[in-house]
Design an enzyme around this catalytic site. Structure first.
Site, PDB file in Angstrom:
ATOM      1  N   SER A  76       0.874  -1.166   0.000  1.00 31.85           N
ATOM      2  CA  SER A  76       0.000   0.000   0.000  1.00 31.85           C
ATOM      3  C   SER A  76       0.913   1.218   0.000  1.00 31.85           C
ATOM      4  CB  SER A  76      -0.858   0.005   1.258  1.00 31.85           C
ATOM      5  OG  SER A  76      -1.511   1.254   1.383  1.00 31.85           O
ATOM      6  N   TYR A  86      -1.386  -1.075  10.719  1.00 33.09           N
ATOM      7  CA  TYR A  86      -1.418  -1.457   9.297  1.00 33.09           C
ATOM      8  C   TYR A  86      -0.250  -0.844   8.513  1.00 33.09           C
ATOM      9  CZ  TYR A  86      -3.085  -1.871   4.475  1.00 33.09           C
ATOM     10  OH  TYR A  86      -3.187  -2.145   3.133  1.00 33.09           O
TER      11      TYR A  86
HETATM   12  N1  LIG Z   1      -8.681  -2.305  -0.669  1.00 34.35           N
HETATM   13  C1  LIG Z   1      -7.784  -1.317  -0.644  1.00 34.35           C
HETATM   14  O1  LIG Z   1      -8.135  -0.118  -0.718  1.00 34.35           O
HETATM   15  C2  LIG Z   1      -6.313  -1.638  -0.545  1.00 34.35           C
HETATM   16  C3  LIG Z   1      -5.400  -0.583  -0.737  1.00 34.35           C
HETATM   17  C4  LIG Z   1      -4.034  -0.849  -0.663  1.00 34.35           C
HETATM   18  C5  LIG Z   1      -3.607  -2.138  -0.426  1.00 34.35           C
HETATM   19  N2  LIG Z   1      -4.517  -3.146  -0.245  1.00 34.35           N
HETATM   20  C6  LIG Z   1      -3.995  -4.489  -0.010  1.00 34.35           C
HETATM   21  O2  LIG Z   1      -4.542  -5.364  -0.979  1.00 34.35           O
HETATM   22  C7  LIG Z   1      -4.638  -6.693  -0.442  1.00 34.35           C
HETATM   23  C8  LIG Z   1      -6.042  -7.224  -0.674  1.00 34.35           C
HETATM   24  O3  LIG Z   1      -6.943  -6.313  -0.071  1.00 34.35           O
HETATM   25  P1  LIG Z   1      -8.524  -6.410  -0.295  1.00 34.35           P
HETATM   26  O4  LIG Z   1      -9.022  -5.018  -0.372  1.00 34.35           O
HETATM   27  O5  LIG Z   1      -8.853  -7.362  -1.396  1.00 34.35           O
HETATM   28  O6  LIG Z   1      -8.934  -7.027   1.133  1.00 34.35           O
HETATM   29  P2  LIG Z   1     -10.179  -7.955   1.564  1.00 34.35           P
HETATM   30  O7  LIG Z   1     -11.395  -7.592   0.801  1.00 34.35           O
HETATM   31  O8  LIG Z   1     -10.262  -7.829   3.062  1.00 34.35           O
HETATM   32  O9  LIG Z   1      -9.696  -9.409   1.181  1.00 34.35           O
HETATM   33  C9  LIG Z   1      -8.559  -9.922   1.831  1.00 34.35           C
HETATM   34  C10 LIG Z   1      -8.275 -11.327   1.382  1.00 34.35           C
HETATM   35  O10 LIG Z   1      -7.166 -11.801   2.157  1.00 34.35           O
HETATM   36  C11 LIG Z   1      -7.569 -13.004   2.802  1.00 34.35           C
HETATM   37  N3  LIG Z   1      -6.860 -13.239   4.052  1.00 34.35           N
HETATM   38  C12 LIG Z   1      -6.795 -12.477   5.168  1.00 34.35           C
HETATM   39  N4  LIG Z   1      -6.057 -13.097   6.108  1.00 34.35           N
HETATM   40  C13 LIG Z   1      -5.646 -14.274   5.566  1.00 34.35           C
HETATM   41  C14 LIG Z   1      -4.866 -15.354   6.038  1.00 34.35           C
HETATM   42  N5  LIG Z   1      -4.386 -15.398   7.286  1.00 34.35           N
HETATM   43  N6  LIG Z   1      -4.614 -16.388   5.194  1.00 34.35           N
HETATM   44  C15 LIG Z   1      -5.098 -16.382   3.941  1.00 34.35           C
HETATM   45  N7  LIG Z   1      -5.897 -15.422   3.457  1.00 34.35           N
HETATM   46  C16 LIG Z   1      -6.147 -14.364   4.264  1.00 34.35           C
HETATM   47  C17 LIG Z   1      -9.065 -12.854   3.013  1.00 34.35           C
HETATM   48  O11 LIG Z   1      -9.653 -14.114   3.282  1.00 34.35           O
HETATM   49  P3  LIG Z   1     -11.082 -14.249   4.049  1.00 34.35           P
HETATM   50  O12 LIG Z   1     -12.143 -14.042   3.018  1.00 34.35           O
HETATM   51  O13 LIG Z   1     -11.036 -15.623   4.592  1.00 34.35           O
HETATM   52  O14 LIG Z   1     -11.110 -13.183   5.115  1.00 34.35           O
HETATM   53  C18 LIG Z   1      -9.437 -12.287   1.656  1.00 34.35           C
HETATM   54  O15 LIG Z   1      -9.439 -13.291   0.683  1.00 34.35           O
HETATM   55  C19 LIG Z   1      -4.236  -6.580   1.033  1.00 34.35           C
HETATM   56  O16 LIG Z   1      -2.898  -6.983   1.183  1.00 34.35           O
HETATM   57  C20 LIG Z   1      -4.388  -5.083   1.329  1.00 34.35           C
HETATM   58  O17 LIG Z   1      -3.511  -4.663   2.353  1.00 34.35           O
HETATM   59  C21 LIG Z   1      -5.856  -2.918  -0.318  1.00 34.35           C
END
Ligand SMILES: NC(=O)c1ccc[n+]([C@@H]2O[C@H](COP(=O)([O-])OP(=O)(O)OC[C@H]3O[C@@H](n4cnc5c(N)ncnc54)[C@H](OP(=O)(O)O)[C@@H]3O)[C@@H](O)[C@H]2O)c1
Length: 245
Positions: A140, A163
């Protein structure tokens, strides 16, 4: 056929990355800590005509789960071309430097830092067998210490000790890993998908998962002259994409 492993691929950005890689003809293992959710995600892609996908149980905070996933994937392929370390968590509230608890830090670091280390170390032997191995650590721009020290950064006031520091630590792991593998065909980069509408932020992010997915897939497919050991956030630098650590 090239192969890829995406962690946290059952929903949101990880699912979209898996879809876009599969659409490019890559065989994709969809890591999901809850196998039923992974199978449901796989079935959605199968229904779209993408037959080159397979769900795999993978909890990145669980040594046994990571080991089992490595064994299972190793039975099916001798080579892994792409690893997308996407799974991550925000770490709950409060995130204030003076109020967040040690438990919060431990939980967030277990996923966002140690999870990336666990999965990378477990799969590095399969990746080393690829002629063009690629690792994308989903970061991020909020993990950039330089940007977060600059009052003109658009998310300057979006501070969060747990975070943000976990992503900074993962960024440094990326730099060290890329350095260690600099004399190889590896390309290893940290990529920010941009502020994206997902469960992660209660769907407040303005960006779409399609755009976020493209930003990540770009670095999963960079060619031999592409960058390694760099940090990209197209949201913060639409021109070259590169941002400071
Ligand atoms: N969304 C944003 O604005 C944003 C911005 C910058 C960076 N990011 C990064 O992008 C990545 C994905 O974010 P997202 O927005 O798609 O988040 P999300 O909607 O919360 O999805 C997160 C995913 O990670 C999985 N996960 C969490 N803990 C885990 C574990 N211990 N083992 C395996 N899987 C696990 C979740 O599984 P479950 O369904 O089982 O919970 C889900 O599949 C993250 O690394 C986040 O930091 C996101």
């Amino acid at each position: 056929m090239k192969s890829a492993l995406v962690t946290g691929a059952n929903k949101s950005i990880g699912f979209e990355v898996a879809r876009q890689l599969a659409q490019k003809g890559i065989y994709v293992y969809l890591g999901s800590r809850n196998l039923e959710n992974g199978i449901a995600a796989m079935n959605k892609l199968l229904a779209e005509g993408l037959s080159n996908v397979e769900a795999i149980q993978l909890d990145i905070t669980d040594d046994g789960s990571v080991k089992n996933a490595r064994t299972e994937i190793g039975r099916k392929t001798k080579t892994l071309d792409i690893l997308i370390n996407n799974a991550g968590i925000y770490g709950g509230y409060p995130q204030a430097a003076l109020d967040s608890t040690i438990e919060q830090f431990k939980t967030a670091y277990d996923a966002n830092v140690y999870g990336v280390v666990r999965v990378t170390q477990a799969f590095i032997d399969l990746l080393k067998k690829s002629s063009q191995p690629r690792i994308v650590n989903v970061s991020s721009s909020q993990g950039s210490i330089t940007l977060h020290s600059d009052p003109s950064y658009k998310y300057y006031d979006y501070k969060g000790a747990v975070y943000l520091s976990s992503k900074s630590a993962m960024n440094m792991y990326t730099v060290v890993l890329a350095y260690e593998l600099r004399d190889s065909n590896f390309k290893i980069n940290a990529v920010c998908p941009g502020y994206t509408k997902t469960d992660f932020n209660g769907h407040r992010g303005p960006g779409s998962v399609e755009v976020a997915g493209k930003r990540i897939v770009k670095y999963a497919l960079i060619d031999k002259d592409g960058p390694t050991g760099k940090f990209f956030s197209e949201e913060n630098n639409p021109e070259t994409g590169e941002v400071p650590w």
